[in-house]
Structure formats: C-alpha cells, structure tokens
Motif scaffolding. Structure first.
Motif, PDB file in Angstrom:
ATOM      1  N   ILE A  87       0.844  -1.185   0.000  1.00 50.99           N
ATOM      2  CA  ILE A  87       0.000   0.000   0.000  1.00 50.99           C
ATOM      3  C   ILE A  87       0.884   1.242   0.000  1.00 50.99           C
ATOM      4  CG2 ILE A  87      -2.022  -1.106   1.014  1.00 50.99           C
ATOM      5  CD1 ILE A  87      -1.260   0.089   3.700  1.00 50.99           C
ATOM      6  N   TYR A  88       0.416   2.289  -0.693  1.00 53.97           N
ATOM      7  CA  TYR A  88       1.182   3.529  -0.808  1.00 53.97           C
ATOM      8  C   TYR A  88       0.228   4.663  -1.149  1.00 53.97           C
ATOM      9  CZ  TYR A  88       0.948   2.453  -5.816  1.00 53.97           C
ATOM     10  OH  TYR A  88       0.512   2.156  -7.087  1.00 53.97           O
ATOM     11  N   ASP A  89       0.775   5.863  -1.249  1.00 54.08           N
ATOM     12  CA  ASP A  89      -0.041   7.067  -1.451  1.00 54.08           C
ATOM     13  C   ASP A  89      -1.222   7.075  -0.485  1.00 54.08           C
ATOM     14  OD1 ASP A  89       1.692   7.911  -3.369  1.00 54.08           O
ATOM     15  OD2 ASP A  89       0.356   7.623  -5.052  1.00 54.08           O
ATOM     16  N   ILE A  90      -0.907   6.813   0.774  1.00 55.43           N
ATOM     17  CA  ILE A  90      -1.914   6.722   1.825  1.00 55.43           C
ATOM     18  C   ILE A  90      -2.281   8.131   2.281  1.00 55.43           C
ATOM     19  CG2 ILE A  90      -2.376   5.906   4.159  1.00 55.43           C
ATOM     20  CD1 ILE A  90      -0.159   3.731   3.510  1.00 55.43           C
ATOM     21  N   VAL A  91      -3.578   8.386   2.337  1.00 59.19           N
ATOM     22  CA  VAL A  91      -4.098   9.658   2.831  1.00 59.19           C
ATOM     23  C   VAL A  91      -5.193   9.346   3.837  1.00 59.19           C
ATOM     24  CG1 VAL A  91      -5.304  11.788   2.232  1.00 59.19           C
ATOM     25  CG2 VAL A  91      -3.626  10.828   0.635  1.00 59.19           C
ATOM     26  N   VAL A  92      -5.067   9.923   5.032  1.00 56.28           N
ATOM     27  CA  VAL A  92      -6.123   9.847   6.034  1.00 56.28           C
ATOM     28  C   VAL A  92      -6.395  11.281   6.462  1.00 56.28           C
ATOM     29  CG1 VAL A  92      -6.823   8.978   8.285  1.00 56.28           C
ATOM     30  CG2 VAL A  92      -5.418   7.547   6.794  1.00 56.28           C
ATOM     31  N   GLU A  93      -7.552  11.779   6.071  1.00 55.11           N
ATOM     32  CA  GLU A  93      -7.906  13.167   6.385  1.00 55.11           C
ATOM     33  C   GLU A  93      -9.036  13.188   7.400  1.00 55.11           C
ATOM     34  OE1 GLU A  93      -6.729  15.504   2.339  1.00 55.11           O
ATOM     35  OE2 GLU A  93      -8.767  14.702   2.458  1.00 55.11           O
ATOM     36  N   ASP A  94      -8.877  14.028   8.390  1.00 50.49           N
ATOM     37  CA  ASP A  94      -9.885  14.209   9.428  1.00 50.49           C
ATOM     38  C   ASP A  94     -10.923  15.192   8.900  1.00 50.49           C
ATOM     39  OD1 ASP A  94     -11.399  14.971  11.648  1.00 50.49           O
ATOM     40  OD2 ASP A  94      -9.677  14.831  13.000  1.00 50.49           O
ATOM     41  N   MET A  95     -12.070  14.682   8.484  1.00 53.84           N
ATOM     42  CA  MET A  95     -13.097  15.529   7.876  1.00 53.84           C
ATOM     43  C   MET A  95     -13.770  16.433   8.900  1.00 53.84           C
ATOM     44  SD  MET A  95     -14.686  13.011   4.954  1.00 53.84           S
ATOM     45  CE  MET A  95     -15.317  11.842   6.134  1.00 53.84           C
ATOM     46  N   ASP A  96     -13.703  16.058  10.185  1.00 53.93           N
ATOM     47  CA  ASP A  96     -14.229  16.940  11.224  1.00 53.93           C
ATOM     48  C   ASP A  96     -13.387  18.220  11.276  1.00 53.93           C
ATOM     49  OD1 ASP A  96     -15.944  17.517  13.591  1.00 53.93           O
ATOM     50  OD2 ASP A  96     -14.000  17.407  14.627  1.00 53.93           O
ATOM     51  N   ARG A  97     -12.073  18.079  11.237  1.00 52.74           N
ATOM     52  CA  ARG A  97     -11.195  19.259  11.229  1.00 52.74           C
ATOM     53  C   ARG A  97     -11.429  20.082   9.958  1.00 52.74           C
ATOM     54  NH1 ARG A  97      -7.001  20.004  14.572  1.00 52.74           N
ATOM     55  NH2 ARG A  97      -5.795  21.040  12.951  1.00 52.74           N
ATOM     56  N   GLN A  98     -11.598  19.413   8.827  1.00 52.02           N
ATOM     57  CA  GLN A  98     -11.867  20.133   7.582  1.00 52.02           C
ATOM     58  C   GLN A  98     -13.167  20.914   7.690  1.00 52.02           C
ATOM     59  OE1 GLN A  98     -11.968  17.008   4.654  1.00 52.02           O
ATOM     60  NE2 GLN A  98      -9.827  17.303   4.098  1.00 52.02           N
ATOM     61  N   GLN A  99     -14.181  20.285   8.250  1.00 52.12           N
ATOM     62  CA  GLN A  99     -15.483  20.920   8.382  1.00 52.12           C
ATOM     63  C   GLN A  99     -15.389  22.166   9.268  1.00 52.12           C
ATOM     64  OE1 GLN A  99     -18.570  18.653  10.442  1.00 52.12           O
ATOM     65  NE2 GLN A  99     -19.958  19.146   8.773  1.00 52.12           N
ATOM     66  N   ARG A 100     -14.508  22.108  10.269  1.00 51.12           N
ATOM     67  CA  ARG A 100     -14.306  23.261  11.150  1.00 51.12           C
ATOM     68  C   ARG A 100     -13.280  24.237  10.582  1.00 51.12           C
ATOM     69  NH1 ARG A 100     -12.218  21.346  16.160  1.00 51.12           N
ATOM     70  NH2 ARG A 100     -11.770  19.354  15.203  1.00 51.12           N
ATOM     71  N   ASP A 101     -12.801  23.937   9.352  1.00 51.88           N
ATOM     72  CA  ASP A 101     -11.839  24.786   8.637  1.00 51.88           C
ATOM     73  C   ASP A 101     -10.538  24.961   9.398  1.00 51.88           C
ATOM     74  OD1 ASP A 101     -11.174  26.109   6.290  1.00 51.88           O
ATOM     75  OD2 ASP A 101     -11.725  28.064   7.109  1.00 51.88           O
TER      76      ASP A 101
END
Length: 104
Positions: A87-101
């Motif tokens: 596995i590679y090019d792994i991205v884990v984004e916290d959408m709660d943080r994104q939603q709070r900008d």
C-alpha cells in the motif's frame, strides 16, 4: 454544524504483483471484489469507491487497487489492505477538522 457519522476520509493505492501465468486484469477484478466485500462486512463506513486496473513496472505485472472510504477506524482499512499487497499514497484526512476549517 452537522456531526459526521464517519470522521476519516481514508485513501490508498495498492499493488499486488501477479505470479505465474495469472492474468493481471483477473487478479485486479478478484482483488477488488474481495477488498470491497470484506470492508463492507467488517469496517463500518460510507462513501466507498474502489477501482481496479492492471499495469506493469520494472518489477513485473501487477493488479492495482484505488480505494476511498469514509470510516472511523482508518487503521483497520490499512491493516487489512496491507495483507493483499504493497500500500502507498496513503491519505487519512480528518473531515471533522476540515469541516471546522482547521489547518494542519
């Protein structure tokens, strides 16, 4: 602000090198089905997109999987997918943080 049911946007690419006379397209299709079915049964989430293709590099022919899945336990997705290949090019984004900008 709406509370998210599934917090982490989890994305990855996976390479599985083909052995012997196996057809890389068939391996990719089978792997897609296996990963999708397992995750749907065992890792609660939504907005899953999984795609398969085949390719070749200096190490040989391979099946390639692209996965996108919203979950609360992204490590379970990574652990499972790792059992099937690299596995590679792994991205884990916290959408709660994104939603709070929030950044970083």
């Amino acid at each position: 602000m709406e509370e998210l049911e599934f917090r982490y946007d989890t994305q990855l690419l996976l390479d599985k090198y083909v052995e012997g006379d196996d057809d890389p397209d068939d391996v990719a299709d089978d792997l897609l089905d296996e990963i999708r079915d397992y995750l749907l049964e065992n890792v609660k989430g939504d907005s899953m997109v999984v795609a398969a293709d085949s390719g070749e590099d200096e190490f040989g022919e391979k099946a390639i999987i692209k996965l996108h899945y919203h979950v609360n336990e992204p490590w379970r997705v990574l652990e499972y997918c790792r059992t099937h290949g690299e596995i590679y090019d792994i991205v884990v984004e916290d959408m709660d943080r994104q939603q709070r900008d929030l950044q970083g």
